[in-house]
Design an enzyme around this catalytic site. Structure first.
Site, PDB file in Angstrom:
ATOM      1  N   SER A 241      -2.187   3.816   2.031  1.00  0.00           N
ATOM      2  CA  SER A 241      -1.977   2.453   1.548  1.00  0.00           C
ATOM      3  C   SER A 241      -1.200   1.635   2.565  1.00  0.00           C
ATOM      4  O   SER A 241      -0.525   2.172   3.442  1.00  0.00           O
ATOM      5  CB  SER A 241      -1.173   2.436   0.235  1.00  0.00           C
ATOM      6  OG  SER A 241      -1.708   3.283  -0.731  1.00  0.00           O
ATOM      7  N   ASN A 242      -1.288   0.322   2.396  1.00  0.00           N
ATOM      8  CA  ASN A 242      -0.337  -0.623   2.989  1.00  0.00           C
ATOM      9  C   ASN A 242       0.255  -1.449   1.852  1.00  0.00           C
ATOM     10  O   ASN A 242      -0.416  -1.702   0.851  1.00  0.00           O
ATOM     11  CB  ASN A 242      -1.026  -1.633   3.924  1.00  0.00           C
ATOM     12  CG  ASN A 242      -1.833  -0.987   5.023  1.00  0.00           C
ATOM     13  OD1 ASN A 242      -1.346  -0.153   5.762  1.00  0.00           O
ATOM     14  ND2 ASN A 242      -3.088  -1.396   5.134  1.00  0.00           N
TER      15      ASN A 242
END
Length: 806
Positions: A241-242
């Site tokens: 994820s970011n």
């Protein structure tokens, strides 16, 4: 309120449609009625807006769970039912013992291994014991009601609807569920990065056949190999994820901003599913839920928004056992023998006799005999290894998420984390209307301090812990127990005071790197090694993200639109760092040729010009993106990491080092030649637009997909499948999933844009099978309808009342 809601539901004719307006879907089967978890007359109102997004309203938590279970079944009944087969340990019964497992709820490679593990969990009544425990160790009454209601809603949908998805229409394995099934799914998700990764070795570990003979030294595990395998195991890109949150003084209106970009599988049981959940006066939250969970996992309400990123914390550890010389199934603790617990598990098998296997468990957890197929941890007559995973007893994730949904500030988010301590393997990033930002690596980890590791690591552990964060402790010593923090809800885990946290920085960002570089100007230090490293080289995605968001914060005046631009900019940090040098070195090759790994000379001169002109993005129209992508993958294989850069990493300048590609490395020209040869053999022009060869097919339509690999540093991650014979990159098994860009502009309603890249339903006959995927192909977003006036104004509004039948 109850009678008013009933009058509203029964009397509204202008807005309400018949129940048939819901997404099509399952016929009842034999034995269903008696398996219903409740007959409480549960009901909910579901209002569908654009793209099939349900806004679920109920008078209490059981009703809210009911509406959520119904709506999830309408979109994903086959995926959900398949997962419940896994959790019941019945995959071998329906699909065959040797068939590959689905991989959504564990790392099991075969159905047999999956069944042996999950059936064993059922037989030990682990979930029942956790359900019976008082909160916060066990679930709250609200969460119990959500789970009970979810099961009832799912079952009601099965009774009242017909399955149209060919993946499970008419299948005998689509059966009703209970609260226990819903809770078991939550527990499997919590432990997926611990015991879930070790299912194969848990279910196959067996004691040596002979006793009394010490194992030969050649069977001693190689410390460096174990450390490398552990690092790869928990650094695996199966989920990522970011996320970034901005403080109010960097934004146009003074409120916080949040951009969430989780990278998850596009198919199967780890898909996200969108909804809004409302109990008037009690809860109003919108966002994405992992399938089968009854609460919103990542999302926003009128006051706060949050997302998660997969963390660097190592959620399990090993204990090295000293065995009783007379019995390899007994181990010594402070000189006293303690017998392992033998679990005998039998599973039914399709077209065959039932299979019975044994598992061996200790006070620490199950005996395991490898980290992967190449790195054994042999069970000898003198030594064995037991895995400890505190998330195997963590049923607190839903309560933590529900606390987020009720939060009015980032402080409330942190308070939910502290009270429930249920986040298993992710960080939390949040922003609120008042302008606060929050990053915290508040997760459930074995309570292994650096001091404990120093004092209690075995010879093997003294290498693995500093190198990879996996502790291997001496299980023969009682004084090496993990102990307790006074603020921890359970023994053997860290309490909230130990968690790496940064509050109210101008930005907080994580792209699956360590907590250290959450903000380049405010590094976080002082945490234990098991959480992650400090002062070590960053990944290209982290480096590129920090460059981008730091520049955004410095610029100021940010809005949700800026978040949308960041998400779909598709910038390639690896290209910005190296493409000019690659093109220059390419042009300098004698005669414009390079020798490939097969020894053949390849004319690469055209590639030099294409890379010179490339715009350094992974937009669908970008020419040169595909060439660079394939080259970079081959370069990383051909050139060791230590030889890739001329300027090495410096902890004093972590975002800008290492840099300057070493084009003199022997593997450089080989990688370039192999890339050009590969594309030409596939009939792909070197300057072909990316979207012509990175696409998915939905409803017979070829949709170009923007984005690129995290190894290139691209924020908008896609990890498609390479198949030159089918045109290049085709199906996307993994990447950007439930996107949300959220802020506030002074009005009552949050300003939110969302996008579920793979769409709401995996049923190819659903109208919401590919609609958001088409948006993603065109880099467009969904305007979230959160406030009542916006929901009612939807031109696609469909409103239904769903309820149990008596």
């Amino acid at each position: 309120m109850r009678s008013r809601l009933r009058r509203l539901v029964l009397g509204a004719t202008a807005l309400f449609t018949a129940a048939s307006a819901l997404p099509a879907a399952a016929a009842p089967g034999p034995g269903r009625a008696e398996q219903h978890p409740s007959r409480d007359g549960l009901s909910a109102v579901i209002r569908y807006t654009e793209y099939g997004i349900p806004h679920i309203q109920a008078k209490n938590y059981a009703g809210l769970g009911f509406g959520t279970g119904w709506a999830q079944a309408a979109d994903e009944v086959c995926t959900l039912a398949d997962g419940f087969v896994t959790l019941r340990g019945e995959r071998s019964r329906y699909f065959g013992a040797g068939t590959a497992a689905d991989g959504a709820l564990s790392g099991a490679r075969t159905n047999l291994a999956s069944d042996l593990y999950f059936h064993g969990v059922r037989e030990t009544r682990t979930v029942e014991k956790l359900l019976a425990a008082p909160a916060p160790v066990g679930p709250s009454r609200e969460v119990r009601d959500l789970m009970r209601g979810w099961a009832a809603g799912y079952n009601a949908w099965l009774e009242q609807k017909k399955i149209t998805d060919p993946a499970c229409a008419g299948a005998a394995w689509v059966r009703p569920v209970t609260e226990l099934d819903v809770a078991a799914r939550g527990l499997a998700i919590a432990s997926i990065s611990g015991e879930g990764r070790f299912v194969d070795t848990i279910t196959s570990a067996q004691p040596p056949t002979g006793t009394g003979t010490p194992a030969p030294s050649s069977r001693t595990p190689d410390a460096k190999a174990v450390a490398k395998a552990a690092d790869e195991l928990w650094g695996d890109p199966g989920m990522g994820s970011n996320a970034v949150a901005f403080r109010g003084d960097t934004t146009a209106g003074g409120s916080g901003l949040l951009l969430g970009n989780p990278h998850y599988p596009w198919q199967g049981g780890r898909r996200f599913w969108q909804s809004q959940q409302t109990i008037p006066g009690e809860l109003n939250v919108s966002g994405g839920s992992l399938l089968g969970l009854p609460a919103v996992s990542i999302g926003f309400n009128a006051h706060v928004a949050w997302s998660h990123t997969v963390s660097t914390g190592v959620p399990a550890n090993l204990h090295q056992l000293t065995l009783d010389p007379a019995d390899p199934t007994a181990y010594l603790v402070d000189g006293e023998p303690e017998r392992m617990k033998k679990r005998t598990v039998t599973v039914a098998v399709k077209d065959g006799a039932p299979m019975t296997r044994t598992q061996w468990w200790t006070r620490y957890g199950p005996v395991v005999t490898s980290l992967n197929s190449q790195v054994p941890l042999p069970w000898t007559s003198t030594t064995a290894y037991a895995l400890h995973d505190p998330n195997a007893a963590n049923l607190r994730f839903t309560d933590t998420s529900l606390g987020f949904g009720k939060a009015r500030s980032t402080d409330d988010v942190q308070a939910s984390l502290a009270r429930h301590q249920g986040i298993p393997w992710v960080n939390t990033i949040a922003a609120d209307r008042a302008g606060h930002s929050l990053f915290t690596q508040s997760q459930v980890l074995p309570r292994i301090t650096d001091a404990l590791a120093e004092r209690c690591s075995t010879a093997l552990g003294r290498t693995t812990y500093p190198a990879s964060g996996i502790a291997i402790l001496d299980g023969s010593r009682g004084d090496c127990a993990l102990g307790s923090d006074p603020d921890a809800v359970a023994p053997g885990i860290f309490g909230p005071a130990r968690m790496p946290t940064l509050k109210d920085a101008p930005y907080v960002e994580n792209s699956n790197g360590t907590a250290w570089m959450t903000n380049a100007d405010r590094p976080i230090t002082g945490y234990e090694r098991i959480f992650g490293t400090v002062g070590t080289q960053l990944g290209l995605r982290t480096r590129g993200a920090i460059e981008d968001v730091a520049a955004m914060a410095d610029r100021g005046g940010l809005t949700v639109r800026d978040l949308q631009r960041q998400q779909l900019a598709n910038r390639v940090p690896a290209g910005d760092l190296t493409a000019t040098d690659v093109a220059r070195a390419c042009a300098a090759l004698p005669g414009g040729t390079a020798t490939g790994s097969d020894g053949k000379a390849v004319d690469v001169s055209q590639a030099c010009a294409v890379l010179t002109e490339w715009d350094r993005t992974m937009d669908t129209g970008s020419r040169g993106a595909l060439l660079f992508d394939r080259f970079w993958r081959k370069l990383e294989q051909a050139v060791p990491q230590g030889e890739l850069w001329k300027v090495p990493f410096s902890a004093a300048d972590p975002v800008r080092t290492p840099n300057t590609l070493n084009t003199d490395a022997p593997g450089f020209a080989v990688a370039l030649a192999d890339t050009v040869a590969e594309l030409r053999a596939a009939g792909i022009a070197l300057d072909a637009p990316l979207g012509a060869h990175q696409f998915v097919v939905r409803d017979g339509e070829r949709l170009p997909m923007p984005g690129g690999s995290g190894r290139l540093g691209v924020w908008n991650v896609l990890e498609p499948t390479w198949n030159a014979a089918q045109g290049g990159y085709t199906e996307v098994p993994f990447g950007s999933s439930h996107l949300q860009a959220v802020g506030w502009d002074g009005g009552r309603c949050p300003v939110a844009r969302t996008l579920l890249t793979y769409s709401q339903s995996s049923n190819p006959k659903s109208p919401h099978y590919a609609d958001q995927t088409r948006l993603y192909a065109g880099e467009k977003w969904v305007t979230s309808r959160f406030c009542e006036k916006d929901i009612l104004a939807s031109p696609k509004l469909k409103v239904v009342r769903v309820r149990e039948t008596r």
